[in-house]
Design an enzyme around this catalytic site. Structure first.
Site, PDB file in Angstrom:
ATOM      1  N   ARG A 327       0.815  -1.208   0.000  1.00  0.00           N
ATOM      2  CA  ARG A 327       0.000   0.000   0.000  1.00  0.00           C
ATOM      3  C   ARG A 327       0.856   1.269   0.000  1.00  0.00           C
ATOM      4  O   ARG A 327       0.621   2.200  -0.773  1.00  0.00           O
ATOM      5  CB  ARG A 327      -0.900  -0.008   1.239  1.00  0.00           C
ATOM      6  CG  ARG A 327      -1.827   1.181   1.349  1.00  0.00           C
ATOM      7  CD  ARG A 327      -2.365   1.311   2.768  1.00  0.00           C
ATOM      8  NE  ARG A 327      -2.771   0.054   3.343  1.00  0.00           N
ATOM      9  CZ  ARG A 327      -4.014  -0.427   3.328  1.00  0.00           C
ATOM     10  NH1 ARG A 327      -4.966   0.277   2.755  1.00  0.00           N
ATOM     11  NH2 ARG A 327      -4.286  -1.584   3.894  1.00  0.00           N
ATOM     12  N   CYS A 395     -26.452  -2.019  -7.932  1.00  0.00           N
ATOM     13  CA  CYS A 395     -27.737  -2.293  -7.292  1.00  0.00           C
ATOM     14  C   CYS A 395     -27.489  -2.808  -5.875  1.00  0.00           C
ATOM     15  O   CYS A 395     -27.682  -3.982  -5.558  1.00  0.00           O
ATOM     16  CB  CYS A 395     -28.527  -3.312  -8.120  1.00  0.00           C
ATOM     17  SG  CYS A 395     -30.217  -3.519  -7.564  1.00  0.00           S
TER      18      CYS A 395
END
Length: 474
Positions: A327, A395
């Site tokens: 990271r 959705c």
């Protein structure tokens, strides 16, 4: 600049226009020596019209040319971070050292090529990551292969290519005993164990405490090392431990050095060469203004000094020091561009702005409740006049990228730039709702190069098989 945390709980000092107007870095007080402490890539600038550029490329132009969502990777920031790790290790560790890019953060041929060119190694955890590393130009001798459930096929690939294998459990040992039997040279291995050190980070990314799926229990370590001493197929070249991710604390790394030095002494007393000590990674980055991670230099200094002192106290020859930044190496070099679409106002409650991506290109907010910083690409310093929630198009009611952020008044078609998305966004992405994955571009000196082509809807049907009996009747 706005963040996904409420201004009341996560204040961000306003940016000064002075360094921007004079051509300085977009982020006030940017640290060129430790990009993990910045909110934006090192090359972020405003053009004469106040629009945001990265790598010399206007972000809104990139959105128009390549479409959105779009991953943008700043080559200069990535190279600078690689150099920061390499130079810090050279400065603070008296022995040999090597930083290995934890490629699970973002695995691609382009990133591998850049990291390899900067002299780093790489860790992979699957056949896909391993092949990407090898085809991207990473030398096999600078690759280590991780995984808590490696398949025989994955291990065979690693062994055949001369990659060092991290032994995570007895199953690894059993499989390798068969796969490596009769080979002219032993397989180079490191033994991973859990050091029993807790860090204050998200529960899902704590890997160093005893209740972890990774590595041998420390009480098993002596038995494992004694067993391997009788295995001619294995050369135990070192030990590995890892204590977590997105860590801002330094003390746990000092504790880790002592635990690993004890284990190193044990391994060498049993006849293993154990020339490598891999302390993992875990250094955090700055996602929002209130984050304050240590610099790369400070992290390396603490780790290197602690390892050298722990070995000296036990009269152990210094091992080669390995670390695995992921990271902190690539996150700040990346950002994601979206195009704003629909707007829904719920009086007295909330205003939703929807973008053309969401949890399929950035699953971290819905998975980890992660926070991000974002601006309008062409009006990054405009006055923020309203609080909005930026929602994805999937959705799923939880598909929200930014909660209650302050932005200028927006219009459909505006381009939103979300910073620090270079790690775990592309690699954890999906095709939820059969939405194609974004393209990715590498920017440098005013040039943008496609390093990942955009998927098309028809690509998602490539591996579907419709049985003949289910074919529509004509």
């Amino acid at each position: 600049m706005v963040t996904s945390a409420s201004p009341a709980t996560d204040p961000v000092a306003p940016l000064s226009a002075a360094p921007i107007a004079s051509g300085g870095p977009f982020e006030q007080g940017a640290d060129p020596l430790s990009p993990n402490r910045n909110l934006a890539p090192l090359t972020a600038r405003l053009d004469a019209l106040g629009r945001l550029e990265v790598g010399g490329c206007l972000l809104s132009d990139l959105a128009r040319t390549y479409g959105t969502p779009l991953y943008v990777l700043d080559e200069a920031s990535l190279r600078a971070t690689c150099r920061a790790y390499r130079e810090a290790l050279d400065a603070h560790y008296p022995g040999e050292a090597l930083a290995l890019y934890a490629s699970k953060a973002n695995s691609s041929l382009a990133i591998t090529a850049l990291v390899a060119a900067e002299g780093l190694g790489l860790d992979a955890v699957s056949a896909g990551e391993l092949l990407t590393a090898l085809q991207g130009g990473m030398p096999a001798e600078r690759i280590v292969f991780h995984g808590n459930n490696k398949s025989a096929e994955e291990l065979q690939l690693a062994v055949d290519r001369g990659v060092t294998v991290i032994l995570d459990n007895w199953n690894d040992i059993s499989l390798l005993a068969t796969l490596a039997a009769g080979r002219p040279a032993p397989v180079r291995v490191l033994v991973r164990f859990t050091p029993g050190i807790e860090c204050h980070t998200h529960e899902y990314i704590r890997t160093g405490h005893l209740d972890s799926k990774f590595g041998f229990d420390p009480d098993q370590l002596e038995a494992v090392l004694r067993h391997l001493a009788g295995c001619p197929w294995a050369r135990v070249d070192g030990l590995h431990a890892h204590i977590g991710s997105q860590i801002f604390e330094l003390e746990p790394h000092r504790d880790l050095a002592g635990v690993m030095a004890e284990a190193l002494g044990l391994a060498r007393s049993l006849g293993h060469p154990c020339g490598d000590l891999n302390v993992g990674g875990g250094l955090g980055i700055r996602y929002v203004g209130s984050d304050d991670p240590p610099s790369i230099q400070e992290w390396v200094r603490v780790v290197a000094t602690a390892v050298a002192e722990a070995c000296g106290q036990r009269q152990l020859a210094l091992p080669r020091l390995l670390c695995e930044p992921g990271r902190s190496l690539v996150a700040t070099a990346g950002l994601t561009l979206y195009t704003l679409g629909s707007r829904k106002e719920i009086p007295g409650l909330r205003t939703y702005l929807s973008v053309d991506g969401g949890m399929s290109d950035n699953p971290r907010p819905i998975t980890y409740q992660s926070l991000y910083t974002a601006v309008l690409a062409d009006r990054p310093l405009a006055e923020a006049t309203e609080a909005v929630t930026v929602a994805g198009k999937h959705c799923e009611s939880g598909d929200v990228l930014l909660h209650d952020v302050r932005l200028p008044l927006t219009s459909p078609g505006d381009v939103l730039a979300v910073f620090a998305t270079g790690a775990y966004n592309a690699s954890m992405g999906s095709n939820y709702n059969r939405i194609p994955r974004p393209a990715a571009v590498l920017v440098h000196d005013g040039v943008a190069e496609v390093v990942q082509r955009r998927e098309q809807p028809e690509d998602l049907l490539r591996y579907d098989v419709l049985p003949h009996r289910l074919l529509p009747v004509s």
